[in-house]
Enzyme design. Structure first.
Site, PDB file in Angstrom:
ATOM      1  N   ASP A 178      -8.084   5.421   0.148  1.00 39.50           N
ATOM      2  CA  ASP A 178      -7.134   4.368   0.518  1.00 39.50           C
ATOM      3  C   ASP A 178      -7.906   3.181   1.086  1.00 39.50           C
ATOM      4  O   ASP A 178      -8.350   3.199   2.229  1.00 39.50           O
ATOM      5  CB  ASP A 178      -6.154   4.943   1.546  1.00 39.50           C
ATOM      6  CG  ASP A 178      -5.113   3.938   2.004  1.00 39.50           C
ATOM      7  OD1 ASP A 178      -5.285   2.723   1.759  1.00 39.50           O
ATOM      8  OD2 ASP A 178      -4.127   4.358   2.640  1.00 39.50           O
ATOM      9  N   GLU A 179      -8.060   2.145   0.249  1.00 39.04           N
ATOM     10  CA  GLU A 179      -8.770   0.927   0.649  1.00 39.04           C
ATOM     11  C   GLU A 179      -7.798  -0.206   0.963  1.00 39.04           C
ATOM     12  O   GLU A 179      -8.199  -1.372   1.023  1.00 39.04           O
ATOM     13  CB  GLU A 179      -9.723   0.496  -0.470  1.00 39.04           C
ATOM     14  CG  GLU A 179     -10.814   1.495  -0.781  1.00 39.04           C
ATOM     15  CD  GLU A 179     -12.201   1.012  -0.398  1.00 39.04           C
ATOM     16  OE1 GLU A 179     -12.417  -0.204  -0.293  1.00 39.04           O
ATOM     17  OE2 GLU A 179     -13.079   1.877  -0.194  1.00 39.04           O
ATOM     18  N   VAL A 180      -6.543   0.124   1.208  1.00 38.99           N
ATOM     19  CA  VAL A 180      -5.514  -0.902   1.395  1.00 38.99           C
ATOM     20  C   VAL A 180      -5.886  -1.870   2.513  1.00 38.99           C
ATOM     21  O   VAL A 180      -5.741  -3.086   2.370  1.00 38.99           O
ATOM     22  CB  VAL A 180      -4.145  -0.239   1.671  1.00 38.99           C
ATOM     23  CG1 VAL A 180      -3.123  -1.274   2.117  1.00 38.99           C
ATOM     24  CG2 VAL A 180      -3.652   0.499   0.432  1.00 38.99           C
ATOM     25  N   LYS A 181      -6.376  -1.352   3.607  1.00 36.63           N
ATOM     26  CA  LYS A 181      -6.656  -2.212   4.767  1.00 36.63           C
ATOM     27  C   LYS A 181      -8.114  -2.651   4.860  1.00 36.63           C
ATOM     28  O   LYS A 181      -8.412  -3.663   5.491  1.00 36.63           O
ATOM     29  CB  LYS A 181      -6.252  -1.483   6.053  1.00 36.63           C
ATOM     30  CG  LYS A 181      -6.098  -2.395   7.265  1.00 36.63           C
ATOM     31  CD  LYS A 181      -5.439  -1.663   8.418  1.00 36.63           C
ATOM     32  CE  LYS A 181      -5.232  -2.588   9.616  1.00 36.63           C
ATOM     33  NZ  LYS A 181      -4.594  -1.888  10.747  1.00 36.63           N
ATOM     34  N   TYR A 199      -3.287   6.622   8.191  1.00 34.40           N
ATOM     35  CA  TYR A 199      -2.133   5.783   7.833  1.00 34.40           C
ATOM     36  C   TYR A 199      -2.213   5.457   6.347  1.00 34.40           C
ATOM     37  O   TYR A 199      -3.194   4.871   5.879  1.00 34.40           O
ATOM     38  CB  TYR A 199      -2.102   4.486   8.638  1.00 34.40           C
ATOM     39  CG  TYR A 199      -0.837   3.700   8.370  1.00 34.40           C
ATOM     40  CD1 TYR A 199       0.298   3.902   9.143  1.00 34.40           C
ATOM     41  CD2 TYR A 199      -0.764   2.792   7.318  1.00 34.40           C
ATOM     42  CE1 TYR A 199       1.481   3.217   8.875  1.00 34.40           C
ATOM     43  CE2 TYR A 199       0.416   2.102   7.049  1.00 34.40           C
ATOM     44  CZ  TYR A 199       1.527   2.318   7.828  1.00 34.40           C
ATOM     45  OH  TYR A 199       2.691   1.652   7.560  1.00 34.40           O
ATOM     46  N   GLY A 232       0.801  -1.208   0.000  1.00 35.85           N
ATOM     47  CA  GLY A 232       0.000   0.000   0.000  1.00 35.85           C
ATOM     48  C   GLY A 232       0.835   1.259   0.000  1.00 35.85           C
ATOM     49  O   GLY A 232       0.436   2.284  -0.569  1.00 35.85           O
TER      50      GLY A 232
END
Length: 449
Positions: free
Chosen positions: A247-250, A147, A120
């Site tokens: 931000d869809e990383v997590k 983050y 990410g």
């Protein structure tokens, strides 16, 4: 397996301390695992641990997932190179095509591209640099306790890292992330309007290239923003010519009970970044966005093993699972089950329940905020660290975020029976920690953040 690889947990912890760089260690208890399957990890000696972190969501579809294992093995056995740097291969092209199909376009017909990376961090870094290049503007609007990555531009716009002493990106402006439980205005009904007013004032300066935001703030405390927050940012970004990066990383790829977390807000971002579960443990990330953001400057984001066949094969297997929908539906159902059990515990007269200030989240991205007492919302960080340590002693992996929030992000394939077990361990861990079962000395070597 060589003799060097066979050690007790204590021996491996000691060896780890001698040889693994401190800059990449974030430890909360002496976790050592030698194997994993589904939502379970196995320690030396055979003790099983229910992993309620899924390695901080990187193993979102379970350890040893058969479909993903088969895809990785096939790619490794006959790999067509090791990169897309100076050539291409079928799985990289197909993965990018499938991501373009999965992530809806903000403007139909507008050319879009996919950056394939390792994590990410680099996906967000590339997205930020691309937005700056496309607009000619230096500014980035980000959020406190956000983050977005561990180094580079992504770290510089991550409020968590900046609070911890990292250098802020020179173009970054940080605004409060609206928290209904801890409203920065003192009134939960006004937090969204206040943040959007600040965002409007910043964007009106005409220097902001991008707004980067998490649709659910994970490391900042599992904060689910109130309605109108993300839609307000969408409208302001449009009004002032800034790109909206979500931000869809997590929290993407089904974790919140929908394919994309931004769906809960009814918006479409300009750029979406993905990672962690996209490779299910393999190094893989993606940024999906407009061609003008991700095409130029040419050859400006180079890493030799980007788009390698093994990671791409894992990613395609993951997307097949996502498209089937079962894991997403399970995340919705099991998340509701776990949240209900934890809320029931919080209402009980058990000894630790008075320290549960809030239970919140979406799908299988849940947080339990621990406080001094029901009528005193003072964060209980020390208690939270001890509860995480005690959960590990009881047979579960749970990590704290923002000091006083237990983050629960198990594999999306977790069973209803395992959820019952998870809730029981978390409740017992809070009870035991509040009763003094874990000493200050036990958690001292594991200060985490």
């Amino acid at each position: 397996m060589s003799a060097r690889d066979v050690s007790t947990a204590e021996e491996l912890v000691a060896r780890d301390a001698r040889v693994i760089a401190g800059v990449e260690r974030l430890r909360f208890f002496p976790l050592v695992a030698i194997s994993g399957n589904g939502e379970m990890l196995v320690e030396p000696g055979g003790r099983e641990l229910l992993d309620l972190s899924a390695s901080w969501t990187a193993a979102g579809f379970g350890y040893g997932n058969p479909a993903i294992v088969a895809a990785i093995a096939a790619a490794a056995a006959n790999a067509p190179g090791a990169s897309i740097l100076s050539g291409t291969h079928p799985d990289a092209v197909a993965l990018a095509e499938e991501l373009l199909e999965l992530v809806p376009a903000r403007v139909p017909g507008r050319p879009r591209r996919v950056y394939l990376g390792h994590a990410g961090t680099d996906a967000n870094d590339v997205a930020l640099r691309g937005c700056r290049h496309a607009t000619g503007r230096p500014g980035v609007l980000a959020f406190e306790r956000g983050y977005h990555g561990g180094f580079g531009s992504a770290q510089g716009v991550s409020g968590v890292h900046v609070d911890a002493g990292a250098t802020a990106d020179p173009g970054a402006v940080f605004l409060p992330y609206p928290d209904p439980y801890r409203p920065h205005t003192g009134d939960a009904s006004t937090v969204v309007d206040d943040v959007l007013e600040q965002a409007a004032a910043t964007l009106a300066l005409g220097t902001t290239a991008a707004v980067i935001v998490e649709p659910l703030q994970s490391d900042g405390g599992l904060i689910v923003p109130p309605p109108r927050f993300l839609s307000g940012l969408r409208a302001l970004s449009d009004e002032h010519g800034a790109y909206l990066i979500v931000d869809e990383v997590k929290v993407g790829l089904g974790r919140t009970g929908r394919t994309h977390a931004f769906e809960h807000a009814g918006i479409l971002p300009d750029v979406v970044t993905l990672g962690k579960a996209l490779g299910n443990g393999m190094p893989l990330s993606a940024a999906v966005g407009p061609a003008e953001v991700l095409d130029e400057p040419a050859a400006s984001a180079l890493m030799t093993t980007i788009g390698n066949p093994i990671s791409c094969a894992a990613g395609r297997a993951v997307l097949e699972i996502v498209r089937a929908g079962g894991a997403t539906r399970n995340a919705h159902a099991r998340g509701a089950q776990l949240r209900g059990l934890l809320e029931e515990y919080a209402r009980s007269e058990r000894p630790g329940a008075e320290h549960v200030g809030d239970v919140r989240g979406l799908g299988l991205s849940l947080g339990v905020e621990l406080v001094v007492g029901r009528d005193d919302r003072t964060p209980a960080a020390q208690l939270t660290a001890k509860a995480a340590y005690r959960a590990w002693e009881l047979g579960a992996v749970v990590y704290p975020v923002r000091g006083n929030v237990l983050e629960l992000t198990p594999a999306l394939t977790i069973s209803a029976t395992a959820i019952d077990h998870a809730a029981a361990i978390v409740a017992q861990a809070i009870d035991d920690a509040s009763a003094g079962a874990v000493s200050d000395a036990q958690i001292e070597p594991y200060r985490g953040w």
